[in-house]
Design a protein around this motif. Structure first.
Motif: not given
Length: 336
Positions: A317-336
């Motif tokens: 449950x998001x209890x603040x205004x910071x998007x979770x994609x910013x506070x818990x971002x996906x790992x960077x994609x590996x370069x091919x």
């Protein structure tokens, strides 16, 4: 039971601690949706319930008076009253939220809301032809599938008792009913949903719903008619039928069910609303996260891949205004 899979990775063993964490997360989600139903009913004489009952009682006369006026307005036509409560009011709730979401999805505005998208690279822009088809399908399901089912439900409810009685149910009884409804819904939805993922049924029935790998709110009822009967309607209908519920309780339950499934499909993880990460991941990966609350997925191990992802970490449950994609971002994609 086989399920259609578009992810060939074998399930990764999940540590016991993570498994316990998932159970706790499921419990918290259930608590958000249901409040403290069973707890309140079991402890109906403690101080918490005493205060809640006082609040309910203070407004009880008001709501009873409004119900009496509504009952008189229909002049004894209980079928019309039942349809108004179980079809019209839930439909208004569904479309009120979905029209707002549709405007956001089509316009991409306000831009601040797009920060909360779970799959930010999808539906940019949204396919309006595909969306129009989804809306028409939902309207068809509501009118020609849900309508007759509600009429049949009324006949069964008449046999069970008096669903449109002049007296509203008590506070404690409504909480108990909602708790039972939720257990029944979880069981029926999970197993019917998994059944429709069987290869022999998926390609003919459930594939329609999965045309949207990044769902939007209205897609919650975008389904083949057979799926709409057994996975969308039956899990919600069976509880009130078994309990012989008052139409006012059924109205609230149907409205809540439509609101929660809209949130689960909306594609946005918004502050102070239930997390849609669980079901959004199901649309993304197809062979994970079949239930509503997650208990049966944990029991059957159909959430093991989900537990290895950032989506699982964001399933809170998001209890603040910071998007979770910013506070818990996906790992960077590996370069091919």
């Amino acid at each position: 039971m086989q399920v259609v899979s578009e992810n060939c990775r074998p399930p990764v063993p999940v540590p016991v601690r993570e498994g316990r964490s998932q159970v706790w997360d499921s419990l918290k989600k259930a608590a958000f949706v249901l409040g403290s139903g069973l707890f309140v009913f079991a402890a109906f004489r403690n101080s918490v319930t005493w205060h809640l009952q006082r609040f309910w009682g203070a407004s009880g006369d008001f709501w009873q008076a409004q119900w009496g006026k509504l009952h008189n307005l229909f002049a004894g036509n209980e079928l019309a009253l039942f349809c108004f409560g179980t079809l019209v009011i839930p439909a208004i709730v569904f479309w009120f939220f979905n029209i707002i979401l549709l405007m956001m999805d089509v316009s991409g505005k306000p831009s601040i809301i797009t920060r909360y998208k779970i799959q930010p690279d999808k539906n940019k822009p949204i396919d309006t032809v595909k969306l129009r088809h989804a809306v028409l399908t939902v309207l068809f399901n509501e009118v020609f599938i849900s309508g007759p089912m509600v009429l049949a439900m009324y006949r069964v409810m008449q046999w069970r008792g008096n669903p449109c009685g002049t007296e509203l149910p008590t506070f404690h009884w409504v909480l108990l009913e909602f708790s039972i409804f939720s257990i029944i819904e979880e069981i029926l939805f999970y197993y019917s949903h998994r059944l429709f993922h069987h290869p022999s049924l998926y390609k003919h029935i459930h594939k329609k719903h999965h045309e949207w790998t990044a769902p939007v709110g209205v897609v919650s009822l975008y389904a083949h008619p057979i799926e709409h009967v057994f996975s969308n309607m039956m899990p919600s209908v069976v509880g009130p039928v078994i309990m012989g519920s008052h139409v006012a309780t059924t109205m609230m339950w149907f409205s809540l069910a439509l609101w929660t499934t809209t949130i689960s499909h909306c594609g946005y993880h918004l502050p102070f609303l239930p997390s849609p990460e669980f079901h959004d991941f199901h649309h993304l990966k197809f062979n994970q996260c079949f239930g509503v609350l997650g208990f049966l997925d944990h029991l059957h191990g159909t959430d093991t891949i989900f537990k290895q992802t950032k989506a699982y970490e964001r399933h809170i449950l998001l209890l603040n205004l910071t998007p979770l994609t910013e506070s818990i971002p996906d790992p960077p994609k590996k370069k091919e």
